[in-house]
Design a protein around this motif. Structure first.
Motif, PDB file in Angstrom:
ATOM      1  N   ARG A  96       7.498  55.451  -4.612  1.00  0.00           N
ATOM      2  CA  ARG A  96       7.273  56.789  -5.150  1.00  0.00           C
ATOM      3  C   ARG A  96       7.792  57.844  -4.189  1.00  0.00           C
ATOM      4  O   ARG A  96       8.123  57.566  -3.052  1.00  0.00           O
ATOM      5  CB  ARG A  96       5.768  57.005  -5.370  1.00  0.00           C
ATOM      6  CG  ARG A  96       5.103  56.021  -6.330  1.00  0.00           C
ATOM      7  CD  ARG A  96       5.588  56.230  -7.750  1.00  0.00           C
ATOM      8  NE  ARG A  96       4.936  55.321  -8.675  1.00  0.00           N
ATOM      9  CZ  ARG A  96       3.807  55.601  -9.324  1.00  0.00           C
ATOM     10  NH1 ARG A  96       3.191  56.750  -9.096  1.00  0.00           N
ATOM     11  NH2 ARG A  96       3.290  54.736 -10.182  1.00  0.00           N
ATOM     12  N   GLY A  97       7.821  59.078  -4.666  1.00  0.00           N
ATOM     13  CA  GLY A  97       8.175  60.191  -3.808  1.00  0.00           C
ATOM     14  C   GLY A  97       9.671  60.414  -3.705  1.00  0.00           C
ATOM     15  O   GLY A  97      10.467  59.828  -4.442  1.00  0.00           O
ATOM     16  N   GLU A  98      10.052  61.270  -2.790  1.00  0.00           N
ATOM     17  CA  GLU A  98      11.463  61.604  -2.585  1.00  0.00           C
ATOM     18  C   GLU A  98      12.119  60.527  -1.722  1.00  0.00           C
ATOM     19  O   GLU A  98      11.612  60.193  -0.652  1.00  0.00           O
ATOM     20  CB  GLU A  98      11.582  62.980  -1.947  1.00  0.00           C
ATOM     21  CG  GLU A  98      11.016  64.078  -2.853  1.00  0.00           C
ATOM     22  CD  GLU A  98      11.164  65.461  -2.252  1.00  0.00           C
ATOM     23  OE1 GLU A  98      11.632  65.550  -1.101  1.00  0.00           O
ATOM     24  OE2 GLU A  98      10.806  66.437  -2.925  1.00  0.00           O
ATOM     25  N   ILE A  99      13.245  60.004  -2.198  1.00  0.00           N
ATOM     26  CA  ILE A  99      13.860  58.831  -1.569  1.00  0.00           C
ATOM     27  C   ILE A  99      15.290  59.140  -1.120  1.00  0.00           C
ATOM     28  O   ILE A  99      16.083  59.712  -1.871  1.00  0.00           O
ATOM     29  CB  ILE A  99      13.868  57.639  -2.540  1.00  0.00           C
ATOM     30  CG1 ILE A  99      12.426  57.212  -2.861  1.00  0.00           C
ATOM     31  CG2 ILE A  99      14.662  56.472  -1.982  1.00  0.00           C
ATOM     32  CD1 ILE A  99      12.320  56.177  -3.964  1.00  0.00           C
ATOM     33  N   THR A 100      15.586  58.742   0.100  1.00  0.00           N
ATOM     34  CA  THR A 100      16.944  58.810   0.635  1.00  0.00           C
ATOM     35  C   THR A 100      17.323  57.393   1.072  1.00  0.00           C
ATOM     36  O   THR A 100      16.551  56.731   1.753  1.00  0.00           O
ATOM     37  CB  THR A 100      17.036  59.762   1.843  1.00  0.00           C
ATOM     38  OG1 THR A 100      16.541  61.054   1.461  1.00  0.00           O
ATOM     39  CG2 THR A 100      18.474  59.893   2.324  1.00  0.00           C
ATOM     40  N   VAL A 101      18.495  56.936   0.654  1.00  0.00           N
ATOM     41  CA  VAL A 101      18.961  55.595   0.995  1.00  0.00           C
ATOM     42  C   VAL A 101      20.178  55.719   1.908  1.00  0.00           C
ATOM     43  O   VAL A 101      21.114  56.466   1.618  1.00  0.00           O
ATOM     44  CB  VAL A 101      19.339  54.791  -0.270  1.00  0.00           C
ATOM     45  CG1 VAL A 101      19.858  53.405   0.112  1.00  0.00           C
ATOM     46  CG2 VAL A 101      18.137  54.658  -1.194  1.00  0.00           C
ATOM     47  N   VAL A 102      20.143  54.985   3.015  1.00  0.00           N
ATOM     48  CA  VAL A 102      21.257  54.968   3.961  1.00  0.00           C
ATOM     49  C   VAL A 102      21.832  53.547   3.968  1.00  0.00           C
ATOM     50  O   VAL A 102      21.082  52.576   4.119  1.00  0.00           O
ATOM     51  CB  VAL A 102      20.797  55.366   5.377  1.00  0.00           C
ATOM     52  CG1 VAL A 102      21.991  55.468   6.319  1.00  0.00           C
ATOM     53  CG2 VAL A 102      20.032  56.694   5.345  1.00  0.00           C
ATOM     54  N   VAL A 103      23.137  53.434   3.803  1.00  0.00           N
ATOM     55  CA  VAL A 103      23.789  52.125   3.702  1.00  0.00           C
ATOM     56  C   VAL A 103      24.909  52.032   4.738  1.00  0.00           C
ATOM     57  O   VAL A 103      25.733  52.950   4.865  1.00  0.00           O
ATOM     58  CB  VAL A 103      24.379  51.890   2.289  1.00  0.00           C
ATOM     59  CG1 VAL A 103      25.001  50.501   2.198  1.00  0.00           C
ATOM     60  CG2 VAL A 103      23.298  52.066   1.228  1.00  0.00           C
ATOM     61  N   GLY A 104      24.938  50.930   5.466  1.00  0.00           N
ATOM     62  CA  GLY A 104      25.992  50.721   6.445  1.00  0.00           C
ATOM     63  C   GLY A 104      27.352  50.670   5.784  1.00  0.00           C
ATOM     64  O   GLY A 104      27.497  50.248   4.630  1.00  0.00           O
ATOM     65  N   GLY A 105      28.374  51.105   6.492  1.00  0.00           N
ATOM     66  CA  GLY A 105      29.725  51.102   5.946  1.00  0.00           C
ATOM     67  C   GLY A 105      30.284  49.696   5.802  1.00  0.00           C
ATOM     68  O   GLY A 105      29.768  48.726   6.367  1.00  0.00           O
ATOM     69  N   ALA A 106      31.347  49.586   5.032  1.00  0.00           N
ATOM     70  CA  ALA A 106      32.006  48.290   4.852  1.00  0.00           C
ATOM     71  C   ALA A 106      32.586  47.829   6.177  1.00  0.00           C
ATOM     72  O   ALA A 106      33.109  48.636   6.949  1.00  0.00           O
ATOM     73  CB  ALA A 106      33.108  48.405   3.803  1.00  0.00           C
ATOM     74  N   PRO A 107      32.485  46.536   6.479  1.00  0.00           N
ATOM     75  CA  PRO A 107      33.064  46.044   7.734  1.00  0.00           C
ATOM     76  C   PRO A 107      34.569  46.221   7.746  1.00  0.00           C
ATOM     77  O   PRO A 107      35.240  46.038   6.726  1.00  0.00           O
ATOM     78  CB  PRO A 107      32.665  44.558   7.742  1.00  0.00           C
ATOM     79  CG  PRO A 107      32.413  44.221   6.304  1.00  0.00           C
ATOM     80  CD  PRO A 107      31.868  45.465   5.679  1.00  0.00           C
ATOM     81  N   HIS A 108      35.080  46.595   8.909  1.00  0.00           N
ATOM     82  CA  HIS A 108      36.538  46.788   9.036  1.00  0.00           C
ATOM     83  C   HIS A 108      37.236  45.435   9.017  1.00  0.00           C
ATOM     84  O   HIS A 108      36.840  44.512   9.724  1.00  0.00           O
ATOM     85  CB  HIS A 108      36.862  47.514  10.336  1.00  0.00           C
ATOM     86  CG  HIS A 108      38.327  47.647  10.596  1.00  0.00           C
ATOM     87  ND1 HIS A 108      39.130  48.515   9.873  1.00  0.00           N
ATOM     88  CD2 HIS A 108      39.148  47.014  11.481  1.00  0.00           C
ATOM     89  CE1 HIS A 108      40.366  48.414  10.308  1.00  0.00           C
ATOM     90  NE2 HIS A 108      40.418  47.521  11.282  1.00  0.00           N
TER      91      HIS A 108
END
Length: 288
Positions: free
Chosen positions: A227-239
């Motif tokens: 619940r609530g306000e959600i922020t998702v952080v995702v690692g970048g694609a591997p080089h």
């Protein structure tokens, strides 16, 4: 269009001030945030009731006129506020949390103010984007903010496929009722092993940061009910390093450049750069 205002003109025009509002904890409000609320002629608020509660929590009186300014009336109210600004009044813009115009109302008013020569400034404050990024434990030297994903599943998957190879850390906002589907699509398209963090209710009493690979995070969201306000952080694609061409291909590439008038030295350097190779390696191949 005019984006520079002289000192003389500033004395005749008003001023637009963007206020960085607390994400949840009122104690995060800056001294300048309080000062602007207490002195602005007009306060345009995304939610006037939330603003009233925040002002009470901060023990700040807001003597200026308070008007609503949210997604539903932003287009209609922007010209009205632009007139107020050109008449010489100070307008403060505040959203429910974070900086105005960052996935919140504000861009139209900033653009309108600049178009009529009104100075725009800010009382910087909290940001869910940078707060979540810092707390995620993922690389933060280079990142890309994508805001809210499209609401339809098809549109969401299309956007994610376009981002799958992005090497920078990605930051998304998402609504609670769509988060399970969004994480399932992220896992399927980006890969279940991609590192990620879900940041919920930042700075509030029930703040929660869940750091897991996307596959596990998708299962966690499906089994629970975030619940609530959600922020998702995702690692970048591997080089991934480009595949090295075979020796004959490298020789042909250098020869083609020489035939076009390039010196051998420059041709070798350019071919090495194009393929991510060391110059000496291409030199060795050409002279072997």
């Amino acid at each position: 269009m005019k984006e520079h205002t002289s000192v003389a003109e500033m004395s005749e025009l008003g001023r637009l001030i963007l206020l960085g509002a607390p994400l949840g904890n009122p104690a995060d409000a800056s001294a300048r945030f309080r000062e602007v609320l207490a002195t602005a002629d007009v306060v345009a608020a995304e939610d006037t009731r939330r603003l009233a509660r925040l002002a009470r929590d901060l023990d700040v009186s807001v003597p200026g006129r308070i008007v609503s300014y949210f997604e539903g009336n932003e287009e209609r109210r922007t010209p009205e506020l632009a007139e107020v600004l050109t008449a010489g009044y100070t307008v403060a813009l505040v959203t429910d949390g974070g900086m105005p115009s960052v996935s919140d109302p504000g861009y139209r008013l900033v653009r309108a103010a600049l178009d009529v020569g009104v100075p725009v400034t800010a009382a910087p404050g909290p940001s869910a984007v940078t707060t979540a990024l810092a707390l995620s434990g993922l690389p933060s030297d280079r990142f890309c903010f994508e805001g809210f994903l499209p609401r339809s599943p098809g549109g969401r998957r299309s956007r994610l496929r376009a981002l799958a190879a992005e090497e920078r850390t990605l930051v998304f906002f998402e609504a609670p009722h769509r988060i399970a589907g969004a994480l399932a699509d992220l896992s399927a398209i980006f890969g279940a092993d991609r590192p990620a963090a879900l940041c919920r209710e930042l700075t509030k009493t029930y703040e929660e940061i869940v750091r897991r690979p996307l596959g596990e995070l998708a299962e966690w969201a499906a089994d629970g009910d975030p619940r609530g306000e959600i922020t998702v952080v995702v690692g970048g694609a591997p080089h991934t390093a480009p595949e090295r061409p075979d020796d004959d291909t490298l020789r042909a590439a250098v020869a083609a450049r020489e035939a076009a008038g390039m010196s051998r030295r420059d041709a070798i350097s350019e071919v090495a750069t194009d393929h991510g190779l060391r110059r000496r390696d291409v030199y060795t191949v050409v002279h072997s």
